[in-house]
Design a protein around this motif. Structure first.
Motif, PDB file in Angstrom:
ATOM      1  N   PHE A  82       0.853  -1.194   0.000  1.00 20.72           N
ATOM      2  CA  PHE A  82       0.000   0.000   0.000  1.00 20.72           C
ATOM      3  C   PHE A  82       0.889   1.244   0.000  1.00 20.72           C
ATOM      4  O   PHE A  82       1.633   1.481   0.960  1.00 20.72           O
ATOM      5  CB  PHE A  82      -0.904   0.022   1.232  1.00 20.72           C
ATOM      6  CG  PHE A  82      -1.863  -1.138   1.305  1.00 20.72           C
ATOM      7  CD1 PHE A  82      -3.158  -1.015   0.828  1.00 20.72           C
ATOM      8  CD2 PHE A  82      -1.462  -2.357   1.857  1.00 20.72           C
ATOM      9  CE1 PHE A  82      -4.043  -2.078   0.899  1.00 20.72           C
ATOM     10  CE2 PHE A  82      -2.339  -3.423   1.930  1.00 20.72           C
ATOM     11  CZ  PHE A  82      -3.638  -3.291   1.445  1.00 20.72           C
ATOM     12  N   GLY A  83       0.818   2.005  -1.079  1.00 19.10           N
ATOM     13  CA  GLY A  83       1.570   3.250  -1.151  1.00 19.10           C
ATOM     14  C   GLY A  83       0.694   4.425  -0.776  1.00 19.10           C
ATOM     15  O   GLY A  83      -0.541   4.363  -0.899  1.00 19.10           O
ATOM     16  N   THR A  84       1.288   5.498  -0.301  1.00 20.19           N
ATOM     17  CA  THR A  84       0.532   6.701   0.059  1.00 20.19           C
ATOM     18  C   THR A  84       0.699   7.734  -1.045  1.00 20.19           C
ATOM     19  O   THR A  84       1.825   8.039  -1.456  1.00 20.19           O
ATOM     20  CB  THR A  84       1.038   7.276   1.394  1.00 20.19           C
ATOM     21  OG1 THR A  84       2.463   7.426   1.332  1.00 20.19           O
ATOM     22  CG2 THR A  84       0.698   6.344   2.545  1.00 20.19           C
ATOM     23  N   ALA A  85      -0.431   8.261  -1.518  1.00 18.65           N
ATOM     24  CA  ALA A  85      -0.394   9.263  -2.594  1.00 18.65           C
ATOM     25  C   ALA A  85      -1.634  10.144  -2.497  1.00 18.65           C
ATOM     26  O   ALA A  85      -2.733   9.655  -2.203  1.00 18.65           O
ATOM     27  CB  ALA A  85      -0.334   8.575  -3.957  1.00 18.65           C
ATOM     28  N   ALA A  86      -1.438  11.428  -2.728  1.00 20.43           N
ATOM     29  CA  ALA A  86      -2.557  12.362  -2.652  1.00 20.43           C
ATOM     30  C   ALA A  86      -3.627  12.050  -3.688  1.00 20.43           C
ATOM     31  O   ALA A  86      -4.823  12.258  -3.451  1.00 20.43           O
ATOM     32  CB  ALA A  86      -2.039  13.794  -2.833  1.00 20.43           C
ATOM     33  N   ASP A  87      -3.202  11.543  -4.841  1.00 12.75           N
ATOM     34  CA  ASP A  87      -4.154  11.213  -5.911  1.00 12.75           C
ATOM     35  C   ASP A  87      -4.380   9.707  -6.000  1.00 12.75           C
ATOM     36  O   ASP A  87      -4.597   9.155  -7.083  1.00 12.75           O
ATOM     37  CB  ASP A  87      -3.640  11.744  -7.257  1.00 12.75           C
ATOM     38  CG  ASP A  87      -2.240  11.218  -7.588  1.00 12.75           C
ATOM     39  OD1 ASP A  87      -1.611  10.610  -6.697  1.00 12.75           O
ATOM     40  OD2 ASP A  87      -1.791  11.411  -8.733  1.00 12.75           O
ATOM     41  N   GLY A  88      -4.321   9.030  -4.853  1.00 15.84           N
ATOM     42  CA  GLY A  88      -4.476   7.582  -4.840  1.00 15.84           C
ATOM     43  C   GLY A  88      -5.839   7.118  -5.303  1.00 15.84           C
ATOM     44  O   GLY A  88      -6.837   7.847  -5.214  1.00 15.84           O
ATOM     45  N   ASN A  89      -5.887   5.879  -5.811  1.00 11.53           N
ATOM     46  CA  ASN A  89      -7.150   5.328  -6.335  1.00 11.53           C
ATOM     47  C   ASN A  89      -7.958   4.595  -5.275  1.00 11.53           C
ATOM     48  O   ASN A  89      -9.039   4.085  -5.539  1.00 11.53           O
ATOM     49  CB  ASN A  89      -6.862   4.378  -7.507  1.00 11.53           C
ATOM     50  CG  ASN A  89      -5.782   3.351  -7.153  1.00 11.53           C
ATOM     51  OD1 ASN A  89      -5.542   3.074  -5.979  1.00 11.53           O
ATOM     52  ND2 ASN A  89      -5.126   2.814  -8.167  1.00 11.53           N
ATOM     53  N   THR A  90      -7.431   4.505  -4.038  1.00 11.84           N
ATOM     54  CA  THR A  90      -8.134   3.854  -2.940  1.00 11.84           C
ATOM     55  C   THR A  90      -8.134   4.782  -1.735  1.00 11.84           C
ATOM     56  O   THR A  90      -7.073   5.280  -1.336  1.00 11.84           O
ATOM     57  CB  THR A  90      -7.435   2.529  -2.559  1.00 11.84           C
ATOM     58  OG1 THR A  90      -7.345   1.688  -3.703  1.00 11.84           O
ATOM     59  CG2 THR A  90      -8.205   1.807  -1.462  1.00 11.84           C
ATOM     60  N   THR A  91      -9.317   4.998  -1.167  1.00 13.83           N
ATOM     61  CA  THR A  91      -9.368   5.853   0.021  1.00 13.83           C
ATOM     62  C   THR A  91      -8.889   5.067   1.240  1.00 13.83           C
ATOM     63  O   THR A  91      -8.908   3.830   1.249  1.00 13.83           O
ATOM     64  CB  THR A  91     -10.790   6.372   0.279  1.00 13.83           C
ATOM     65  OG1 THR A  91     -11.652   5.257   0.530  1.00 13.83           O
ATOM     66  CG2 THR A  91     -11.304   7.168  -0.906  1.00 13.83           C
ATOM     67  N   LEU A  92      -8.485   5.781   2.248  1.00 12.28           N
ATOM     68  CA  LEU A  92      -7.924   5.167   3.445  1.00 12.28           C
ATOM     69  C   LEU A  92      -8.860   4.111   4.030  1.00 12.28           C
ATOM     70  O   LEU A  92      -8.421   3.017   4.402  1.00 12.28           O
ATOM     71  CB  LEU A  92      -7.637   6.264   4.481  1.00 12.28           C
ATOM     72  CG  LEU A  92      -7.232   5.791   5.877  1.00 12.28           C
ATOM     73  CD1 LEU A  92      -5.872   5.111   5.834  1.00 12.28           C
ATOM     74  CD2 LEU A  92      -7.207   6.969   6.842  1.00 12.28           C
ATOM     75  N   ILE A 130       5.866   4.787   2.608  1.00 10.27           N
ATOM     76  CA  ILE A 130       5.789   6.222   2.908  1.00 10.27           C
ATOM     77  C   ILE A 130       6.842   6.948   2.080  1.00 10.27           C
ATOM     78  O   ILE A 130       8.041   6.651   2.180  1.00 10.27           O
ATOM     79  CB  ILE A 130       6.031   6.500   4.405  1.00 10.27           C
ATOM     80  CG1 ILE A 130       5.049   5.694   5.267  1.00 10.27           C
ATOM     81  CG2 ILE A 130       5.897   7.995   4.697  1.00 10.27           C
ATOM     82  CD1 ILE A 130       3.599   6.039   5.042  1.00 10.27           C
ATOM     83  N   GLY A 131       6.394   7.885   1.252  1.00  7.69           N
ATOM     84  CA  GLY A 131       7.320   8.643   0.416  1.00  7.69           C
ATOM     85  C   GLY A 131       7.932   9.816   1.152  1.00  7.69           C
ATOM     86  O   GLY A 131       7.503  10.175   2.249  1.00  7.69           O
ATOM     87  N   SER A 132       8.932  10.404   0.537  1.00 10.42           N
ATOM     88  CA  SER A 132       9.621  11.544   1.154  1.00 10.42           C
ATOM     89  C   SER A 132       8.703  12.758   1.181  1.00 10.42           C
ATOM     90  O   SER A 132       7.805  12.894   0.352  1.00 10.42           O
ATOM     91  CB  SER A 132      10.896  11.873   0.387  1.00 10.42           C
ATOM     92  OG  SER A 132      10.588  12.302  -0.924  1.00 10.42           O
ATOM     93  N   GLU A 133       8.959  13.613   2.140  1.00  9.26           N
ATOM     94  CA  GLU A 133       8.142  14.821   2.267  1.00  9.26           C
ATOM     95  C   GLU A 133       8.466  15.776   1.116  1.00  9.26           C
ATOM     96  O   GLU A 133       9.616  16.070   0.837  1.00  9.26           O
ATOM     97  CB  GLU A 133       8.431  15.486   3.607  1.00  9.26           C
ATOM     98  CG  GLU A 133       7.391  16.505   4.013  1.00  9.26           C
ATOM     99  CD  GLU A 133       7.550  16.948   5.458  1.00  9.26           C
ATOM    100  OE1 GLU A 133       6.988  17.991   5.796  1.00  9.26           O
ATOM    101  OE2 GLU A 133       8.240  16.249   6.215  1.00  9.26           O
TER     102      GLU A 133
END
Length: 323
Positions: A252-262, A275-278
């Motif tokens: 599970f990747g974190t992305a503002a424009d992700g295709n799955t809600t939390l 978790i990507g870099s800030e």
């Protein structure tokens, strides 16, 4: 007669002192400028004695020498507490002793044979060697005597990803991993490790390059969590994600424009949270190797969260679902 002789000797002493050292008041002004202690000293008859002048001179010289030494000692202790090893001999001894070193910085453009020996020995031990300009090394240095090399000691040894997965299997639990994709801020990494420990994650994974390591700053920020959470370090995050998926772990990747809600993400099974870099977020290859890109609902005017805050939200959603 004795009184006349005493006055004569006193005048002679005053004249001798002024000829060789200048006036007493001028001498004291110099001392006052160098040491606030001498602000309390006033010109009086006792200082007319050459012995008193010598004593004041020796006392000032003693304290002028002592202060830099105290600062140097303090700098050495600070560097040691921060896990910073500076200087060629110190780094060579650390390598020879087998100390766990996170990364070594070498001054760019240096052709010294000793630095070359350090680089080859470090690479043979699997330690990341980074070339940096002198300005960066000067900024990192605590002692201001780095001699073109600074090593960052790791506060504990790294583990393998396989050992983390095995630990989860031994507990009869679905593995929950946190994968930090180029988190370079040690405070962010420390906060993520702390949250991972509190949420019961089985381990944290970081890349060898372009990432903070298990330095003293990370340990301090984690509030001691590094002593309890296994941390693995891998050369390539995308390759790791491919291997995890082959072993049945959902990524599970974190992305503002992700295709799955939390709240639609199923985190009950074997899961790895990336978790990507800030600022930059996940790297392109890491994002392409995720099974799901999860977005966190945002209701304010800002459209992103701090990396450690995003990690905490996903981890505790996993905790809620696994209860």
């Amino acid at each position: 007669m004795d009184s006349f002789r005493a006055k004569s000797l006193k005048k002679k002493a005053r004249r001798s002192f002024q000829n060789h050292f200048g006036s007493i008041s001028q001498k004291l002004e110099i001392y006052k400028a160098k040491r606030p202690l001498f602000d309390e000293i006033s010109v009086n008859s006792t200082l007319l004695c050459p012995l008193g002048v010598v004593y004041c001179h020796m006392y000032a010289k003693k304290h002028a020498w002592r202060k830099p030494m105290d600062e140097q000692k303090k700098a050495n202790l600070t560097a040691e507490a921060d896990g910073i090893i500076e200087g060629r001999n110190a780094v060579i001894e650390a390598l020879r002793a087998g100390e766990t070193i996170d990364k070594i910085y070498l001054q760019k453009g240096e052709t010294d044979k000793t630095l070359g020996h350090i680089a080859s020995k470090a690479r043979a031990a699997g330690i990341v060697v980074v070339e940096a300009d002198k300005r960066k090394l000067d900024g990192m240095s605590r002692t201001h005597a780095h001699q073109g090399v600074i090593a960052l000691a790791a506060v504990r040894e790294y583990v393998s990803v396989e050992s983390i997965l095995q630990s989860a299997a031994d507990k009869g639990e679905n593995p929950l991993l946190v994968i930090c994709d180029e988190i370079s801020d040690p405070h962010n990494l420390g906060a993520i490790i702390r949250t991972a420990e509190c949420a019961g994650a089985h381990g944290v994974v970081i890349p060898k390059r372009r990432s903070a390591g298990l330095t003293a700053v990370v340990a301090k920020t984690s509030a001691g969590a590094v002593a309890h959470v296994p941390v693995a370090r891998v050369p390539n995050i995308p390759s790791l994600l491919k291997d995890l998926k082959k072993q049945g772990v959902w990524v599970f990747g974190t992305a503002a424009d992700g295709n799955t809600t939390l709240y639609d993400a199923d985190l009950k099974g074997p899961a790895a949270i990336v978790i990507g870099s800030e600022g930059e977020g996940m790297t392109r290859l890491a994002a392409e190797n995720c099974d799901f890109l999860v977005s966190i609902p945002m209701r304010g005017k800002l459209n992103s969260l701090n990396a450690s805050a995003a990690a905490a939200i996903l981890l505790y959603e996993a905790v809620r679902q696994r209860m």
